[in-house]
Design an enzyme around this catalytic site. Structure first.
Site, PDB file in Angstrom:
ATOM      1  N   HIS A  18       0.359  -2.884  -5.676  1.00  0.00           N
ATOM      2  CA  HIS A  18      -0.734  -3.855  -5.610  1.00  0.00           C
ATOM      3  C   HIS A  18      -1.786  -3.518  -6.655  1.00  0.00           C
ATOM      4  O   HIS A  18      -1.605  -2.624  -7.486  1.00  0.00           O
ATOM      5  CB  HIS A  18      -1.285  -3.948  -4.196  1.00  0.00           C
ATOM      6  CG  HIS A  18      -1.805  -2.647  -3.631  1.00  0.00           C
ATOM      7  ND1 HIS A  18      -2.804  -1.913  -4.229  1.00  0.00           N
ATOM      8  CD2 HIS A  18      -1.420  -1.939  -2.531  1.00  0.00           C
ATOM      9  CE1 HIS A  18      -3.056  -0.829  -3.510  1.00  0.00           C
ATOM     10  NE2 HIS A  18      -2.221  -0.819  -2.483  1.00  0.00           N
ATOM     11  N   HIS A  21      -2.802   0.214  -7.266  1.00  0.00           N
ATOM     12  CA  HIS A  21      -1.876   1.007  -8.091  1.00  0.00           C
ATOM     13  C   HIS A  21      -1.982   0.587  -9.558  1.00  0.00           C
ATOM     14  O   HIS A  21      -1.950   1.418 -10.461  1.00  0.00           O
ATOM     15  CB  HIS A  21      -0.424   0.829  -7.631  1.00  0.00           C
ATOM     16  CG  HIS A  21      -0.211   1.063  -6.165  1.00  0.00           C
ATOM     17  ND1 HIS A  21       0.214   0.077  -5.312  1.00  0.00           N
ATOM     18  CD2 HIS A  21      -0.390   2.167  -5.400  1.00  0.00           C
ATOM     19  CE1 HIS A  21       0.306   0.564  -4.084  1.00  0.00           C
ATOM     20  NE2 HIS A  21      -0.061   1.831  -4.108  1.00  0.00           N
ATOM     21  N   CYS A 132       0.711  12.985  13.527  1.00  0.00           N
ATOM     22  CA  CYS A 132       0.895  11.548  13.291  1.00  0.00           C
ATOM     23  C   CYS A 132       2.094  11.353  12.376  1.00  0.00           C
ATOM     24  O   CYS A 132       2.070  11.792  11.230  1.00  0.00           O
ATOM     25  CB  CYS A 132      -0.339  10.912  12.653  1.00  0.00           C
ATOM     26  SG  CYS A 132       0.003   9.216  12.083  1.00  0.00           S
ATOM     27  N   CYS A 135       1.188   9.454   9.047  1.00  0.00           N
ATOM     28  CA  CYS A 135       0.502  10.288   8.052  1.00  0.00           C
ATOM     29  C   CYS A 135       1.397  11.450   7.642  1.00  0.00           C
ATOM     30  O   CYS A 135       1.166  12.086   6.622  1.00  0.00           O
ATOM     31  CB  CYS A 135      -0.792  10.877   8.603  1.00  0.00           C
ATOM     32  SG  CYS A 135      -2.038   9.674   9.047  1.00  0.00           S
ATOM     33  N   CYS A 151      -4.296   7.916  16.022  1.00  0.00           N
ATOM     34  CA  CYS A 151      -4.577   8.247  14.621  1.00  0.00           C
ATOM     35  C   CYS A 151      -5.592   7.242  14.077  1.00  0.00           C
ATOM     36  O   CYS A 151      -5.388   6.032  14.206  1.00  0.00           O
ATOM     37  CB  CYS A 151      -3.300   8.197  13.795  1.00  0.00           C
ATOM     38  SG  CYS A 151      -3.638   8.191  12.022  1.00  0.00           S
ATOM     39  N   HIS A 154      -3.824   4.879  11.523  1.00  0.00           N
ATOM     40  CA  HIS A 154      -2.699   4.031  11.905  1.00  0.00           C
ATOM     41  C   HIS A 154      -2.788   3.456  13.308  1.00  0.00           C
ATOM     42  O   HIS A 154      -1.999   2.586  13.673  1.00  0.00           O
ATOM     43  CB  HIS A 154      -1.381   4.805  11.739  1.00  0.00           C
ATOM     44  CG  HIS A 154      -1.121   5.179  10.320  1.00  0.00           C
ATOM     45  ND1 HIS A 154      -1.374   6.436   9.805  1.00  0.00           N
ATOM     46  CD2 HIS A 154      -0.668   4.438   9.282  1.00  0.00           C
ATOM     47  CE1 HIS A 154      -1.073   6.453   8.526  1.00  0.00           C
ATOM     48  NE2 HIS A 154      -0.652   5.262   8.176  1.00  0.00           N
ATOM     49  N   LYS A 308     -11.730  -4.265   3.176  1.00  0.00           N
ATOM     50  CA  LYS A 308     -10.716  -3.275   2.878  1.00  0.00           C
ATOM     51  C   LYS A 308      -9.372  -3.990   2.675  1.00  0.00           C
ATOM     52  O   LYS A 308      -9.042  -4.907   3.414  1.00  0.00           O
ATOM     53  CB  LYS A 308     -10.613  -2.286   4.038  1.00  0.00           C
ATOM     54  CG  LYS A 308      -9.826  -1.067   3.664  1.00  0.00           C
ATOM     55  CD  LYS A 308      -9.771  -0.005   4.750  1.00  0.00           C
ATOM     56  CE  LYS A 308      -8.742   1.012   4.303  1.00  0.00           C
ATOM     57  NZ  LYS A 308      -8.104   1.760   5.317  1.00  0.00           N
ATOM     58  N   LYS A 311      -2.326  -4.484   4.578  1.00  0.00           N
ATOM     59  CA  LYS A 311      -1.227  -5.381   4.923  1.00  0.00           C
ATOM     60  C   LYS A 311      -1.559  -6.208   6.160  1.00  0.00           C
ATOM     61  O   LYS A 311      -1.266  -7.395   6.207  1.00  0.00           O
ATOM     62  CB  LYS A 311       0.043  -4.561   5.193  1.00  0.00           C
ATOM     63  CG  LYS A 311       0.910  -4.385   3.950  1.00  0.00           C
ATOM     64  CD  LYS A 311       2.286  -3.861   4.346  1.00  0.00           C
ATOM     65  CE  LYS A 311       2.611  -2.628   3.537  1.00  0.00           C
ATOM     66  NZ  LYS A 311       3.721  -1.835   4.017  1.00  0.00           N
TER      67      LYS A 311
HETATM   68  O1  ME8 Z   1      -1.166   8.825  -2.475  1.00  0.00           O
HETATM   69  N1  ME8 Z   1      -8.248   1.005  -5.003  1.00  0.00           N
HETATM   70  O2  ME8 Z   1       0.534   7.493  -3.266  1.00  0.00           O
HETATM   71  P1  ME8 Z   1      -0.002   6.024  -2.971  1.00  0.00           P
HETATM   72  C1  ME8 Z   1      -8.039   1.815  -6.050  1.00  0.00           C
HETATM   73  N2  ME8 Z   1       2.172   9.541  -3.305  1.00  0.00           N
HETATM   74  N3  ME8 Z   1      -6.937   2.560  -6.217  1.00  0.00           N
HETATM   75  C2  ME8 Z   1      -5.990   2.497  -5.287  1.00  0.00           C
HETATM   76  C3  ME8 Z   1      -6.121   1.667  -4.149  1.00  0.00           C
HETATM   77  C4  ME8 Z   1      -7.329   0.897  -4.031  1.00  0.00           C
HETATM   78  N4  ME8 Z   1      -7.567   0.089  -3.005  1.00  0.00           N
HETATM   79  N5  ME8 Z   1      -5.017   1.806  -3.401  1.00  0.00           N
HETATM   80  C5  ME8 Z   1      -4.203   2.678  -4.058  1.00  0.00           C
HETATM   81  C6  ME8 Z   1      -0.046   8.677  -2.899  1.00  0.00           C
HETATM   82  N6  ME8 Z   1      -4.785   3.105  -5.201  1.00  0.00           N
HETATM   83  C7  ME8 Z   1       0.812   9.894  -3.191  1.00  0.00           C
HETATM   84  C8  ME8 Z   1       0.292  10.533  -4.457  1.00  0.00           C
HETATM   85  S1  ME8 Z   1       0.377  12.303  -6.442  1.00  0.00           S
HETATM   86  C9  ME8 Z   1       1.085  13.794  -6.708  1.00  0.00           C
HETATM   87  C10 ME8 Z   1       1.004  11.763  -4.905  1.00  0.00           C
HETATM   88  C11 ME8 Z   1      -4.185   4.003  -6.200  1.00  0.00           C
HETATM   89  O3  ME8 Z   1       1.149   5.125  -3.191  1.00  0.00           O
HETATM   90  C12 ME8 Z   1      -5.010   5.255  -6.436  1.00  0.00           C
HETATM   91  O4  ME8 Z   1      -4.662   5.801  -7.681  1.00  0.00           O
HETATM   92  O5  ME8 Z   1      -0.694   5.965  -1.667  1.00  0.00           O
HETATM   93  C13 ME8 Z   1      -4.490   6.173  -5.359  1.00  0.00           C
HETATM   94  O6  ME8 Z   1      -4.726   7.539  -5.622  1.00  0.00           O
HETATM   95  C14 ME8 Z   1      -3.011   5.867  -5.405  1.00  0.00           C
HETATM   96  O7  ME8 Z   1      -2.937   4.456  -5.699  1.00  0.00           O
HETATM   97  C15 ME8 Z   1      -2.318   6.200  -4.089  1.00  0.00           C
HETATM   98  O8  ME8 Z   1      -1.010   5.751  -4.156  1.00  0.00           O
END
Ligand code: ME8
Length: 519
Positions: A18, A21, A132, A135, A151, A154, A308, A311
């Site tokens: 989204h 990311h 959890c 998490c 949690c 969740h 916020k 989904k």
């Molecule tokens: O945390 N606003 O992966 P993830 C801004 N796999 N950035 C956002 C966002 C939002 N609302 N939502 C997501 C993980 N992001 C782990 C990381 S690293 C070794 C492992 C971005 O799929 C932001 O960069 O939950 C956040 O840190 C990342 O997506 C989390 O992606």
């Protein structure tokens, strides 16, 4: 040659990509493009985080294998990045063998490592607590401060669970970490995030678990295959396994070049995973005798129209929808890239609103930039057969220095403001000097104005190109450039002057940013 290594988090494949990311990945791409333009050797890594209990659950629910879930969803990220003009040099998946091999080499080092206090860095411990499964983490009673042990993230009840896990002795690393901060071996930005991490250290560092016994979908621990590595060892290590940390000979060259030998190593992340990147990861690297990242930058979070993004709310913004609304591949992509980095100071939280997007599009892209190009080229074609007039010197102000300084600090909004200075300056000058009038009485003066205008446009195109590569490429063509934007841009950054080829003729085309109706 200076070397620059930039990474994004590896994204979980239990979610579809989204706007959040896309935000991190676009920011990393802009920086990578900028550093390449500056003549640095760049390696830009992104990828997907594919192990764990959530994937097991989704696979069970869908009645397919874990690998199928991972392959399908990882591909979604990979394809989205391609569609958003992301030029990453590699894409790491934690289910790849090269990654597992790297994790095992890291483990070999960790299991015999000593903490700065001389204790074993890794130990095994029985652990009981409320867990959890979403998490994939134990929760403290403070976190579950509500009836039914729900949690907070969740809303599901946490289960009392007992497990023997491997732990990493982070509690021995506080003084070492303060030293790292003091001697700036690694920096954390923005300042507010650095303070947050220092606060965590001040409160006392807790050992953290690095294995799971109940989970099968993971990398087995070599000497203890009942356990798999838990997310933070498995995930964080991607930053070195992708470079060939576990390889030998030539295949290890990237690791040596971008991790061991003094490259600038920057992890770009969202603010919610700062503890893992600023404390867990550096401590593990120290234990393994490896260099730390040189910088961690944590940006803020997007809400959507004030709420916020989730989904359950059904308000998750799909970047592809924005791209379509603003004209599809090329222009739509560039508008999205521009907007997310322009709207909110990088590091702050921000709100994604369609109205703000439309306003910025019309005011800054259509009216300011599009209009300057349009009228400049039109006047040149009408009055000078489209030829770029002879040079006349003028001062470019301090915008270039401001831009460079802002990019170094990842202040993308400020950098864009500096790039737009050239555009606004051009429009003000055109209004003031009115070459469409002066051309009737003083043609030389009118041509001087138009020369300044194309120079401002060309400079703006170079500085905006990391953000909007496709549309700036189009602008470049309309200016009648023969050399590539990259080559000319690099020279401009080295020499500080914009030049035109003898006899260069502009090629007016379709409007870069057609004005959009405000409904
Ligand atoms: O945390 N606003 O992966 P993830 C801004 N796999 N950035 C956002 C966002 C939002 N609302 N939502 C997501 C993980 N992001 C782990 C990381 S690293 C070794 C492992 C971005 O799929 C932001 O960069 O939950 C956040 O840190 C990342 O997506 C989390 O992606």
């Amino acid at each position: 040659m200076k070397t620059f290594y930039i990474t994004t988090p590896i994204y979980y494949v239990n979610d579809v990509p989204h706007i959040g990311h896309a935000y991190t990945t676009i920011a990393a791409d802009v920086l990578a493009r900028w550093k390449r333009l500056c003549g640095e050797e760049v390696f830009f890594l992104t990828g997907t985080d594919e192990h764990g209990q959530n994937i097991e659950r989704i696979a069970r629910e869908k009645g397919v294998s874990e690998q199928v879930i991972c392959d399908t969803n990882s591909l979604r990220f990979r394809e989205l990045w391609k569609n958003l003009s992301i030029e990453n040099d590699d894409f790491i998946r934690t289910t790849e063998e090269r990654h597992a091999a790297g994790v095992r080499v890291l483990w070999d080092r960790l299991k015999t490592a000593k903490t700065p206090a001389g204790n074993p860095a890794v130990f095994k411990k029985k652990y009981a607590g409320l867990y959890c499964p979403r998490c994939e983490a134990f929760k403290t009673e403070d976190e579950l401060n509500q009836p039914g042990n729900l949690c907070p993230d969740h809303g599901l009840p946490c289960e009392m669970t007992e497990e023997e896990n491997y732990f990493f002795r982070l509690s021995d690393y506080a003084d070492w970490f303060r030293g790292v901060m003091a001697n700036k071996e690694m920096t954390i930005s923005p300042e507010s995030r650095r303070n947050e991490v220092m606060g965590v250290v001040q409160q006392g560092l807790q050992d953290f678990s690095i294995s799971r016994a109940r989970v099968k979908w993971g990398i087995p621990i070599p000497d203890d295959p009942e356990h798999v590595f838990y997310v933070w060892v498995d995930a964080l290590s991607n930053y070195i396994t992708a470079l060939g940390f576990a390889a030998t000979g030539e295949k290890r060259a990237l690791y040596e070049r971008f991790w061991e030998k003094g490259a600038d190593r920057l992890h770009l992340i969202g603010k919610e995973i700062i503890r893992f990147h600023c404390l867990y990861w550096p401590a593990m690297l120290q234990a393994a005798g490896l260099p730390l990242p040189t910088r961690v930058f944590a940006h803020g979070w997007w809400t959507v129209e004030g709420e916020k993004m989730s989904k359950t709310r059904g308000n998750v913004v799909d970047p592809r929808a924005i791209v379509e609304e603003y004209g599809g591949p090329g222009i739509g992509v560039d508008v999205l890239r521009y907007f997310v980095l322009r709207e909110v100071p990088f590091g702050n939280d921000g709100d994604f609103s369609r109205k703000a997007l439309l306003n910025r599009y019309n005011a800054e892209l259509a009216n300011a930039l599009g209009n300057l190009l349009n009228r400049t080229l039109q006047l040149l074609e009408k009055n000078n057969e489209g030829k770029i007039p002879p040079p006349s010197p003028f001062s470019g102000g301090t915008a270039l220095e401001n831009y460079q300084d802002a990019m170094e600090r990842l202040a993308f909004g400020e950098a864009l403001e500096s790039a737009l200075w050239y555009v606004n300056e051009g429009n003000l000058m055109m209004d003031r000097e009115a070459p469409w009038k002066t051309v009737k009485t003083d043609r030389e003066a009118a041509l001087r104005t138009l020369f300044k205008s194309v120079t401002l446009l060309k400079t703006a195109a170079i500085l905006l190109s990391p953000f909007m590569p496709a549309v700036m490429g189009e602008l470049w063509k309309q200016l009648g450039e023969r050399e590539s934007l990259e080559t000319a841009g690099s020279r401009f950054l080295r020499e500080g002057v914009v030049q035109f080829a003898p006899g260069q003729t502009v090629q007016k085309g379709a409007p870069l940013f057609p004005r959009k109706e405000v409904k």
